[in-house]
Write a protein that holds these residues in place. Structure first.
Motif, PDB file in Angstrom:
ATOM      1  N   VAL A 330      43.534  30.640  33.494  1.00  0.00           N
ATOM      2  CA  VAL A 330      43.974  32.014  33.218  1.00  0.00           C
ATOM      3  C   VAL A 330      44.755  32.098  31.909  1.00  0.00           C
ATOM      4  O   VAL A 330      44.661  33.100  31.177  1.00  0.00           O
ATOM      5  N   ALA A 362      38.217  32.859  34.110  1.00  0.00           N
ATOM      6  CA  ALA A 362      39.466  33.023  34.863  1.00  0.00           C
ATOM      7  C   ALA A 362      39.210  33.707  36.193  1.00  0.00           C
ATOM      8  O   ALA A 362      39.777  33.328  37.228  1.00  0.00           O
ATOM      9  N   THR A 366      39.852  31.693  39.695  1.00  0.00           N
ATOM     10  CA  THR A 366      40.970  32.235  40.465  1.00  0.00           C
ATOM     11  C   THR A 366      40.501  32.793  41.803  1.00  0.00           C
ATOM     12  O   THR A 366      41.187  32.635  42.823  1.00  0.00           O
TER      13      THR A 366
END
Length: 432
Positions: A330, A362, A366
């Protein structure tokens, strides 16, 4: 519409490390405050009027001020750190704030610099909370579903009918946050005369605006999700930020950062949820005894340490590694987007493509990490068997499920692969 909290004076722009430290302290205080009653508020599932007032009182809505007459406010990196910490305490409010920050740049993306300056001065001074969506159902649909991502196929969208010097807004939109608490809405609608998709700003306090909050959501219950109806709401010329190109290939690289900013904000929400779940589970595990045998061959090693269970340590090691991996992916996406926003209208297609790939990576990493962490935390804390008035670890899992369901990583991974293998740029689009 219910009356919202009184606006507070804007906070100063942030430039120095000392002022950044002040924002971190303010954010920590707000997060601690939200964490105290997070479980009770989640179970009540009421519109976030009180939570919005807490954000305004702390000055957080005006933190991310785009470059303009107000000077340079806190940059995107700081805003993402705030989103992440608030989401660790309360995922719903993290999403509410994250969407607000992304939409607060709408005038920069779609309007003129002069128009943006005027709007931002007032928004910051009155601590507006923004909500809405710049996506237009039917304009650039998802090939897999036939609808714009995040938009229900039954959502008819909005129309703007010319009337006098302005327009009348009609229709209904489903929004993921802020339908009852927003001070202003940013919306995409289609002009009935020209067919042009327009981006407009609307005051939800107008009597022609009706909000219908969603009830009994699985997770993210406090974002203020629901639908908003518009019945002949006047839209004056100064409320029209600009036209969104009908063909996605005509979108400017800078304007196409709008959906990327929103996607990255939601990535930080997910990362915050994972980190919040881990932190609370750690505290619970330290306080609870475990019945696993000691790891030492001599019968010692973990004896007398309830938090020294070897299997528990292995589980936490895996989860912490997953969270760290997501954070590591990220970070470059956040840096790249922050630089792109500063470049402004001079941003090139190549630079935008690099940002899009980093944001997509990201998202993919995630979304997997937050589901892994929140599911395993629920198991480690025996949350599946917890009573109704128990510690509430299920809320992290429910929030993660609802958040990650808003967008599939499949298309993102395909774009990453196409970019890496063939050098193909992700399309310039205003869709999420």
């Amino acid at each position: 519409m219910p009356k919202k909290a009184t606006a507070r004076p804007t906070t100063p722009s942030i430039n120095s490390p000392v002022e950044s430290d002040i924002w971190r302290r303010i954010t920590r205080e707000v997060a601690d405050d939200l964490a105290v009653d997070a479980i009770a508020r989640d179970r009540a599932g009421k519109p976030p009027f009180d939570e919005g007032a807490r954000l305004r009182e702390a000055g957080l809505p005006a933190l991310l001020t785009p470059p303009g007459p107000l000077g340079s406010g806190a940059d995107w990196r700081t805003a993402c750190a705030v989103i992440r910490e608030i989401a660790a305490a309360d995922g719903s409010i993290g999403e509410l704030l994250g969407r607000h920050y992304a939409l607060s740049w709408s005038a920069r993306f779609f309007g003129t610099p002069e128009q943006a300056d005027l709007l931002e001065i007032r928004a910051a001074g009155e601590q507006w909370l923004w909500a809405g969506s710049t996506e237009i159902p039917g304009a650039g649909t998802d090939p897999g579903t036939g609808t714009a991502p995040g938009i229900s196929g039954a959502d008819p969208g909005l129309t703007l009918t010319p009337a006098g010097e302005g327009h009348l807004l009609n229709g209904r939109r489903t929004l993921a946050a802020g339908v009852s608490v927003a001070d202003r809405l940013v919306l995409g609608a289609v002009c009935t005369r020209t067919g042009d998709p327009l981006i407009v700003v609307v005051d939800p306090a107008h009597p022609g605006v009706t909000a219908d909050p969603a009830h009994d959501r699985l997770g993210q219950r406090l974002t203020g999700a629901g639908s908003v109806g518009f019945d002949g709401v006047p839209v004056h010329p100064e409320q029209v930020l600009g036209a969104a190109p009908r063909d996605e290939y005509d979108v400017s690289p800078f304007a196409s950062l709008a959906p990327l900013a929103l996607r990255l904000a939601l990535v930080h929400v997910g990362l915050g949820i994972a980190e919040g779940a881990l932190a609370e589970a750690r505290d619970a595990s330290r306080a609870a005894p475990h019945a696993w045998p000691p790891a030492g061959t001599d019968g010692t090693g973990y004896e007398g340490r309830p938090d020294g269970d070897p299997y528990l340590l292995l589980a936490y090691g895996e989860l912490v590694a997953a969270a760290h991996t997501a954070a590591a992916v990220v970070e470059p996406a956040t840096e790249a987007l922050a630089r792109g926003l500063l470049v402004g209208r001079d941003l090139g297609a190549e630079e935008r493509a690099d940002i899009a790939v980093l944001v997509a990576a990201a998202e993919a990493v995630t979304s997997r990490s937050v589901l892994q962490v929140t599911t395993r935390v629920l198991e480690l804390t025996q949350g599946t068997n917890a009573p109704a008035d128990g510690p509430g670890f299920d809320r992290f899992w429910r929030n993660a499920r609802v958040l990650t369901a808003q967008g599939s990583p499949v298309h993102r991974l395909r774009d990453i692969g196409d970019h890496y293998l063939n050098g193909t740029h992700p399309p310039l689009t205003l869709r999420r």
